[in-house]
Each structure stands twice: as structure tokens, then as C-alpha cells.
Design an enzyme around this catalytic site. Sequence first.
Site, mmCIF file in Angstrom:
data_model
loop_
_atom_site.group_PDB
_atom_site.id
_atom_site.type_symbol
_atom_site.label_atom_id
_atom_site.label_comp_id
_atom_site.label_asym_id
_atom_site.label_seq_id
_atom_site.Cartn_x
_atom_site.Cartn_y
_atom_site.Cartn_z
ATOM 1 N N ARG A 100 -20.610 6.257 5.502
ATOM 2 C CA ARG A 100 -20.089 5.325 6.498
ATOM 3 C C ARG A 100 -19.570 4.088 5.779
ATOM 4 N NH1 ARG A 100 -19.091 7.677 10.940
ATOM 5 N NH2 ARG A 100 -19.106 5.699 12.075
ATOM 6 N N LEU A 102 -19.278 0.151 5.607
ATOM 7 C CA LEU A 102 -20.050 -0.990 6.110
ATOM 8 C C LEU A 102 -19.125 -2.186 6.336
ATOM 9 C CD1 LEU A 102 -23.123 -0.623 3.745
ATOM 10 C CD2 LEU A 102 -23.079 -0.163 6.219
ATOM 11 N N ASN A 116 -22.453 1.133 -4.738
ATOM 12 C CA ASN A 116 -22.153 2.482 -4.246
ATOM 13 C C ASN A 116 -21.846 3.375 -5.435
ATOM 14 O OD1 ASN A 116 -21.328 4.578 -2.364
ATOM 15 N ND2 ASN A 116 -19.202 4.069 -2.862
ATOM 16 N N THR A 117 -22.184 4.655 -5.297
ATOM 17 C CA THR A 117 -21.698 5.627 -6.281
ATOM 18 C C THR A 117 -20.671 6.525 -5.607
ATOM 19 O OG1 THR A 117 -22.274 7.363 -7.860
ATOM 20 C CG2 THR A 117 -23.648 7.235 -5.878
ATOM 21 N N HIS A 118 -19.571 6.747 -6.306
ATOM 22 C CA HIS A 118 -18.453 7.513 -5.743
ATOM 23 C C HIS A 118 -18.023 8.571 -6.762
ATOM 24 C CE1 HIS A 118 -15.009 8.325 -3.203
ATOM 25 N NE2 HIS A 118 -14.249 8.325 -4.284
ATOM 26 N N ASP A 150 -17.384 -3.918 -1.259
ATOM 27 C CA ASP A 150 -16.771 -4.967 -0.452
ATOM 28 C C ASP A 150 -16.267 -4.337 0.838
ATOM 29 O OD1 ASP A 150 -14.406 -3.707 -1.064
ATOM 30 O OD2 ASP A 150 -13.657 -5.280 -2.393
ATOM 31 N N ALA A 151 -15.435 -5.068 1.567
ATOM 32 C CA ALA A 151 -15.036 -4.578 2.889
ATOM 33 C C ALA A 151 -14.064 -3.402 2.816
ATOM 34 C CB ALA A 151 -14.424 -5.725 3.690
HETATM 35 C C1 GAR Z 1 -22.407 11.999 -4.369
HETATM 36 O O1 GAR Z 1 -21.670 12.760 -5.291
HETATM 37 C C2 GAR Z 1 -21.722 10.690 -4.083
HETATM 38 O O2 GAR Z 1 -20.964 10.204 -5.133
HETATM 39 C C3 GAR Z 1 -20.836 11.041 -2.920
HETATM 40 O O3 GAR Z 1 -21.594 11.916 -2.142
HETATM 41 C C4 GAR Z 1 -22.450 12.669 -2.994
HETATM 42 C C5 GAR Z 1 -23.820 12.635 -2.389
HETATM 43 O O4 GAR Z 1 -24.680 13.508 -3.061
HETATM 44 N N1 GAR Z 1 -20.429 9.885 -2.214
HETATM 45 C C6 GAR Z 1 -19.237 9.729 -1.649
HETATM 46 O O5 GAR Z 1 -18.385 10.605 -1.652
HETATM 47 C C7 GAR Z 1 -19.013 8.381 -1.007
HETATM 48 N N2 GAR Z 1 -17.623 8.125 -0.817
HETATM 49 P P1 GAR Z 1 -26.254 13.368 -2.877
HETATM 50 O O6 GAR Z 1 -26.539 13.244 -1.379
HETATM 51 O O7 GAR Z 1 -26.785 14.652 -3.431
HETATM 52 O O8 GAR Z 1 -26.728 12.163 -3.631
#
Ligand code: GAR
Length: 219
Positions: A100, A102, A116-118, A150-151
Site C-alpha cells: 500500500r 502511505l 522500504n525494500t523494493h 516519501d509521498a
Molecule cells: C519483496 O521482494 C519486496 O521487495 C516486495 O515484495 C516482496 C515481499 O516478499 N515489495 C514490493 O514489491 C513493494 N513495492 P516477502 O513478503 O517475502 O518479504
Amino acid sequence: MAAVAPTRFAVLVSGEGTNLQALLDARDRGALGPATIACVASNRPGARALSRARAAGVPAAEVDHRAHPSREAFEDALLAAIGAGSPGGPDGVVLAGFMRVLTPRFLAAFPGAVVNTHPSLLPAFPGVAAVEQALGYGTRLAGCTVHFVDAGVDAGPIIAQRAVPVFDDDDAASLHARIQAEEHVLLPAIVRALAEGRISCEGRRVVVARGAGHADQFL
Ligand code: GAR
């Protein structure tokens, strides 16, 4: 921006929770420094991440975004569920597979302390299905990014990235698994660095100072 040093993190999740598990495992082997995982909240009821949290003795809440009439109402419920603003409540937030966006109102409760991790090398492939986007584009390198939130959508200052190769026979699952192995190392290291006050930000440029006595030279 001077370094902030949050130590009590709320982890927000939506799915499997392997990144949450990496944080919990790091905590258990003493690799999170002063950082603690105070609580976990999921916008998806029944997410596997919730059972991982409970198995590790961490309070875990379900806040279903579909049960709230507006983004603001959802975020108010989320802030209440994680105990934001209450004594001993979290002072930092980790988005670990939280799907989501924020609003600035939520972010204002944790200034400079939401990461955040992406699963892409931002600014390439923000948003949903980042791994599929990279495969479809045909990049030869993919990877992960840990960044301040950020936003915007996956748009905040980049703290650290790790790259992986894309192989000819990759599908989204095999490439995502390779990326996640890197996330599982990077995210706990960044949470530790944040808690140790080693991360500072000047405009978009982020500096992570080396920690004493532990290996994070990949940052
Ligand atoms: C992760 O790879 C994360 O980087 C991604 O969802 C996965 C969650 O895996 N996040 C995004 O795509 C956010 N835009 P997890 O639930 O096994 O940690």
C-alpha cells in the site's frame, strides 16, 4: 538531514514475510544492534507474515484496508494498531513487502524513519510487478533497493542497492528468489545502521557510515 536513530520498529507486511523473517532471524543472532521489532501489521488478513511474527513472539495485527472507507481511515487504524504515539510505541517503520502507498499524514508520525525494500534497481521499475517489469524490459541486471519512504511511489532517497544477474532461462519466480536473497541481507543491515544512527541524508544523497566491529562493507 541529521541522522535519526529509531530503535523500536513496526514492520508492515502484506504477504509471505520472508523479509520480516530475515529481520527476526537477524534479531535472534544479535545482528540488529539496538533495533527491536516492536510489532507487525498486515493489511492482508491471514498473511503468512503474521504467523511468522507470532511464532517469534512479536505482536501482530491485521488491519484490512478494504474494511475502511478511505485511505485516511485505514491509516488511522494502522497507526492505532501499531501503537504510534503511545509511550514505548514504535519510532520507526519498515515496509517489508507492504503493498500500500502511505500518505504524508502517516509518514509525518515517523519523520525520516520509514524505510522500504523494493525488488528493483530504482529508479527503474517502481510500483507493482517490478520483477516482471525488469524481465519484460530485458535488463541484464536486476536487484533490490532499500530507500527512505516519501509521498511518491518507490521514490524516496536511496540508502543502498544490490544487483543480481538476469539469466536467459529466468522466469519471475527464479529472478525474484535471487533478488530476495540479497534483500534478506541488505534490509537487516540497513535497519541496524538506522538504529545505530549511521545513516544521514543530504537532499537525495544518503550516506551510511561504517559500523565498528561488524561486516557491512557491501553497503
Ligand atoms: C519483496 O521482494 C519486496 O521487495 C516486495 O515484495 C516482496 C515481499 O516478499 N515489495 C514490493 O514489491 C513493494 N513495492 P516477502 O513478503 O517475502 O518479504
